[in-house]
Structure formats: structure tokens, C-alpha cells
Design a protein around this motif. Structure first.
Motif, PDB file in Angstrom:
ATOM      1  N   LEU A 107       0.825  -1.214   0.000  1.00 47.71           N
ATOM      2  CA  LEU A 107       0.000   0.000   0.000  1.00 47.71           C
ATOM      3  C   LEU A 107       0.858   1.262   0.000  1.00 47.71           C
ATOM      4  CD1 LEU A 107      -2.740  -1.063   2.581  1.00 47.71           C
ATOM      5  CD2 LEU A 107      -2.947  -1.010   0.082  1.00 47.71           C
ATOM      6  N   LEU A 108       2.093   1.158   0.449  1.00 51.88           N
ATOM      7  CA  LEU A 108       2.968   2.334   0.472  1.00 51.88           C
ATOM      8  C   LEU A 108       3.250   2.845  -0.937  1.00 51.88           C
ATOM      9  CD1 LEU A 108       5.427   1.088   3.225  1.00 51.88           C
ATOM     10  CD2 LEU A 108       3.640   2.830   3.485  1.00 51.88           C
ATOM     11  N   ALA A 109       3.133   1.980  -1.923  1.00 54.05           N
ATOM     12  CA  ALA A 109       3.373   2.387  -3.313  1.00 54.05           C
ATOM     13  C   ALA A 109       2.217   3.191  -3.883  1.00 54.05           C
ATOM     14  CB  ALA A 109       3.638   1.165  -4.192  1.00 54.05           C
ATOM     15  N   THR A 110       1.130   3.316  -3.129  1.00 53.38           N
ATOM     16  CA  THR A 110      -0.009   4.119  -3.606  1.00 53.38           C
ATOM     17  C   THR A 110       0.111   5.585  -3.192  1.00 53.38           C
ATOM     18  OG1 THR A 110      -1.410   3.760  -1.637  1.00 53.38           O
ATOM     19  CG2 THR A 110      -1.506   2.091  -3.382  1.00 53.38           C
ATOM     20  N   ILE A 111       1.142   5.924  -2.447  1.00 51.52           N
ATOM     21  CA  ILE A 111       1.335   7.311  -2.015  1.00 51.52           C
ATOM     22  C   ILE A 111       1.831   8.132  -3.205  1.00 51.52           C
ATOM     23  CG2 ILE A 111       2.583   8.852  -0.457  1.00 51.52           C
ATOM     24  CD1 ILE A 111       2.839   6.444   1.467  1.00 51.52           C
ATOM     25  N   GLY A 112       1.080   9.167  -3.529  1.00 54.23           N
ATOM     26  CA  GLY A 112       1.398   9.976  -4.703  1.00 54.23           C
ATOM     27  C   GLY A 112       2.436  11.046  -4.420  1.00 54.23           C
ATOM     28  N   PRO A 113       2.799  11.801  -5.469  1.00 57.68           N
ATOM     29  CA  PRO A 113       3.785  12.880  -5.318  1.00 57.68           C
ATOM     30  C   PRO A 113       3.393  13.924  -4.278  1.00 57.68           C
ATOM     31  CG  PRO A 113       3.369  12.426  -7.639  1.00 57.68           C
ATOM     32  CD  PRO A 113       2.354  11.653  -6.858  1.00 57.68           C
ATOM     33  N   ASP A 114       2.084  14.045  -4.022  1.00 60.61           N
ATOM     34  CA  ASP A 114       1.627  15.011  -3.029  1.00 60.61           C
ATOM     35  C   ASP A 114       1.628  14.439  -1.611  1.00 60.61           C
ATOM     36  OD1 ASP A 114      -0.443  13.226  -3.200  1.00 60.61           O
ATOM     37  OD2 ASP A 114      -2.019  14.730  -3.514  1.00 60.61           O
ATOM     38  N   GLY A 115       2.100  13.184  -1.486  1.00 55.20           N
ATOM     39  CA  GLY A 115       2.191  12.571  -0.171  1.00 55.20           C
ATOM     40  C   GLY A 115       0.923  11.936   0.344  1.00 55.20           C
ATOM     41  N   THR A 116      -0.101  11.863  -0.503  1.00 55.00           N
ATOM     42  CA  THR A 116      -1.359  11.271  -0.066  1.00 55.00           C
ATOM     43  C   THR A 116      -1.637   9.962  -0.800  1.00 55.00           C
ATOM     44  OG1 THR A 116      -2.719  12.430  -1.711  1.00 55.00           O
ATOM     45  CG2 THR A 116      -2.307  13.556   0.389  1.00 55.00           C
ATOM     46  N   SER A 117      -2.463   9.132  -0.176  1.00 52.48           N
ATOM     47  CA  SER A 117      -2.842   7.835  -0.731  1.00 52.48           C
ATOM     48  C   SER A 117      -4.351   7.692  -0.679  1.00 52.48           C
ATOM     49  CB  SER A 117      -2.210   6.700   0.076  1.00 52.48           C
ATOM     50  OG  SER A 117      -2.840   5.457  -0.194  1.00 52.48           O
ATOM     51  N   PRO A 118      -4.958   7.003  -1.653  1.00 52.82           N
ATOM     52  CA  PRO A 118      -6.398   6.742  -1.569  1.00 52.82           C
ATOM     53  C   PRO A 118      -6.763   5.855  -0.386  1.00 52.82           C
ATOM     54  CG  PRO A 118      -5.416   5.487  -3.368  1.00 52.82           C
ATOM     55  CD  PRO A 118      -4.375   6.436  -2.888  1.00 52.82           C
ATOM     56  N   TYR A 119      -5.768   5.232   0.243  1.00 51.76           N
ATOM     57  CA  TYR A 119      -6.008   4.372   1.400  1.00 51.76           C
ATOM     58  C   TYR A 119      -5.865   5.123   2.719  1.00 51.76           C
ATOM     59  CZ  TYR A 119      -5.957   0.409  -1.798  1.00 51.76           C
ATOM     60  OH  TYR A 119      -6.245  -0.474  -2.807  1.00 51.76           O
ATOM     61  N   ALA A 120      -5.538   6.399   2.677  1.00 50.35           N
ATOM     62  CA  ALA A 120      -5.421   7.187   3.899  1.00 50.35           C
ATOM     63  C   ALA A 120      -6.752   7.179   4.657  1.00 50.35           C
ATOM     64  CB  ALA A 120      -5.019   8.617   3.574  1.00 50.35           C
ATOM     65  N   GLY A 121      -6.675   6.971   5.950  1.00 50.40           N
ATOM     66  CA  GLY A 121      -7.869   6.955   6.774  1.00 50.40           C
ATOM     67  C   GLY A 121      -8.575   5.616   6.856  1.00 50.40           C
ATOM     68  N   TYR A 122      -8.185   4.653   6.025  1.00 52.43           N
ATOM     69  CA  TYR A 122      -8.796   3.328   6.104  1.00 52.43           C
ATOM     70  C   TYR A 122      -8.352   2.617   7.377  1.00 52.43           C
ATOM     71  CZ  TYR A 122     -10.930   2.954   1.447  1.00 52.43           C
ATOM     72  OH  TYR A 122     -11.731   3.109   0.354  1.00 52.43           O
ATOM     73  N   ARG A 123      -9.267   1.891   7.980  1.00 51.73           N
ATOM     74  CA  ARG A 123      -8.945   1.028   9.120  1.00 51.73           C
ATOM     75  C   ARG A 123      -8.342  -0.256   8.576  1.00 51.73           C
ATOM     76  NH1 ARG A 123     -13.595   0.294  10.549  1.00 51.73           N
ATOM     77  NH2 ARG A 123     -13.865  -1.939  10.085  1.00 51.73           N
ATOM     78  N   LEU A 124      -7.175  -0.604   9.054  1.00 53.00           N
ATOM     79  CA  LEU A 124      -6.498  -1.794   8.530  1.00 53.00           C
ATOM     80  C   LEU A 124      -5.554  -2.366   9.571  1.00 53.00           C
ATOM     81  CD1 LEU A 124      -3.417  -0.722   7.953  1.00 53.00           C
ATOM     82  CD2 LEU A 124      -4.376   0.114   5.813  1.00 53.00           C
TER      83      LEU A 124
END
Length: 232
Positions: free
Chosen positions: A145-162
């Protein structure tokens, strides 16, 4: 027929902080337990790895010490030989999401080596969560999931419970003090995840929207069972 994609590490080692290469790969229990659950549900299985490289199993995961003795170890080795789909992966970038109903990432230390920086895997995970189809990862698998972090430092998985392998479990594994980084730390500080953990090496599954995660090897089968429920 329902088809599940396994995305598996192509790494055969994990580079530690001092440059030592810890031999590894994927953890057999985390791939083969879910594989059997999906097969029993009547699903088809396909696999993909970075570069389409046939995956390496961590030999420790086939040993009697991790399979309740030699009889269990031999069952695991037999299961690995019979899981022929996993030995013939395609390249991640050649995957078409429309061909599958869900994706499953098994763990092992291998994913800590190659998947956090694999752009093709990151794009796949980003597209998959957008598609509304289930995404499932277990143990060290959430490192992808760390590879989903974009150039702006955000990920679509941010805030997900996991969940994923905890710092406490990595300490018990004996390599935490020699690691460059720990999975739990980066899932919280970089991905922005709502990380949850149970007692070390007890079954623990988290489900948040279409994200399914398991904490450790003994969580792999319960995780697969939850995924099967979601797909019915």
C-alpha cells in the motif's frame, strides 16, 4: 466463474539496515491457506509478480518448526507443488482488473523489499480501490500500500482502518532491531492508515469498506473466508 488475482513478491531477500540480505520470499501459509479456501469456493486463481518473475517461497515457512512438525511441513510442501497457478505469474502491469473479482496479497518478508516501491503494483491497488472491488492483504502484504502514495504525499487508502504485522510481532520475529523500517510505523506515519492490532500472532482481520486486511500468518485463512463471504 469468479477469479481471484494473487499479487506476490518477486523478492528472494529482505535487505536489513546493515546491508545484510535475509533470505526470504512469500510465506507459504499466507498464500496456500487462502488458495485452498478460494479453490474450495470454486474460484479460479491467477498470479502476478513484479516483472512476471516466478515467486520464491521462504524456506522457513516450509519447515517443521512453522508447521507443527514434519507431517504438517510435508502437507505444506505438497500444497505448494499443487498450486501451479502461483508458479506461473504474469507481469503486474499486464493485469486487467475487469478479469478479476478481487485481489489478494500474501505476505512474508519479501514484500518489504520490492512492493513498497513498485509503481505497477501501486497503480493496480489505486485502480482496484477505485473500482469498488475487494482488495485484501495479509501480514507484510500491506507494505504494498505504500506504493499508492502519490507525489503530493497522499494515498487513496489514507484513513482506512487496517492491520498488518505489528511492531510487537516483528520484535518477536527477531529482526525488528536490524530492519530499516517497520511496517506498522510506515502504515501510520506515511500512509495515514487507522492501524489496529490484536495480541501478537493471534487471528485478527479488519474490514473497512472494500479493504480487507489480516495481521499475521494465522489471520490469512480467516481473511480469505471474509473475502469469500463478500463475494457471494
Amino acid at each position: 466463474m469468479t477469479k481471484i488475482l494473487f499479487v506476490i513478491t518477486a523478492a528472494d531477500h529482505w535487505t536489513l539496515a546493515d546491508g545484510t540480505r535475509q533470505p526470504t520470499g512469500f510465506w507459504a501459509e499466507e498464500a496456500l491457506g487462502p488458495y485452498q479456501i478460494f479453490k474450495e469456493a470454486g474460484y479460479q486463481i491467477a498470479a502476478a509478480t513484479p516483472g512476471g518473475v516466478p515467486p520464491t517461497v521462504d524456506v522457513l515457512s516450509l519447515s517443521p518448526d512453522f508447521n507443527n512438525g514434519e507431517e504438517g511441513a510435508e502437507r505444506m510442501r505438497t500444497a505448494l507443488r499443487e498450486a501451479t497457478e502461483l508458479a506461473h505469474p504474469k507481469r503486474i502491469e499486464d493485469v486487467t482488473i475487469d478479469d478479476y473479482e478481487a485481489v489478494f496479497y500474501p505476505g512474508g518478508w519479501g514484500p518489504m523489499e520490492d512492493l513498497p516501491g513498485d509503481a505497477a503494483s501501486g497503480k493496480l491497488l489505486t485502480d482496484w480501490i477505485t473500482s469498488g472491488k475487494p482488495v485484501s492483504l495479509v501480514c507484510h502484504g500491506p507494505a504494498a500500500l505504500l506504493a499508492t502514495i502519490g507525489p503530493d504525499g497522499t494515498s487513496p487508502y489514507a484513513g482506512y482502518r487496517l492491520t498488518g504485522l505489528s511492531n510487537a510481532e516483528e520484535q518477536q520475529n527477531g529482526l525488528a532491531d536490524r530492519a530499516k523500517w517497520l511496517l506498522q510505523d510506515r502504515l501510520v506515519s506515511e500512509l495515514g492508515a487507522d492501524y489496529r492490532e490484536a495480541d501478537p500472532f493471534t487471528p485478527h482481520v479488519e474490514v473497512d469498506r472494500t479493504l480487507y486486511t489480516g495481521q499475521n500468518p494465522v489471520s490469512a485463512v480467516p481473511l480469505a473466508q471474509e473475502l469469500v463471504k463478500a463475494l457471494r
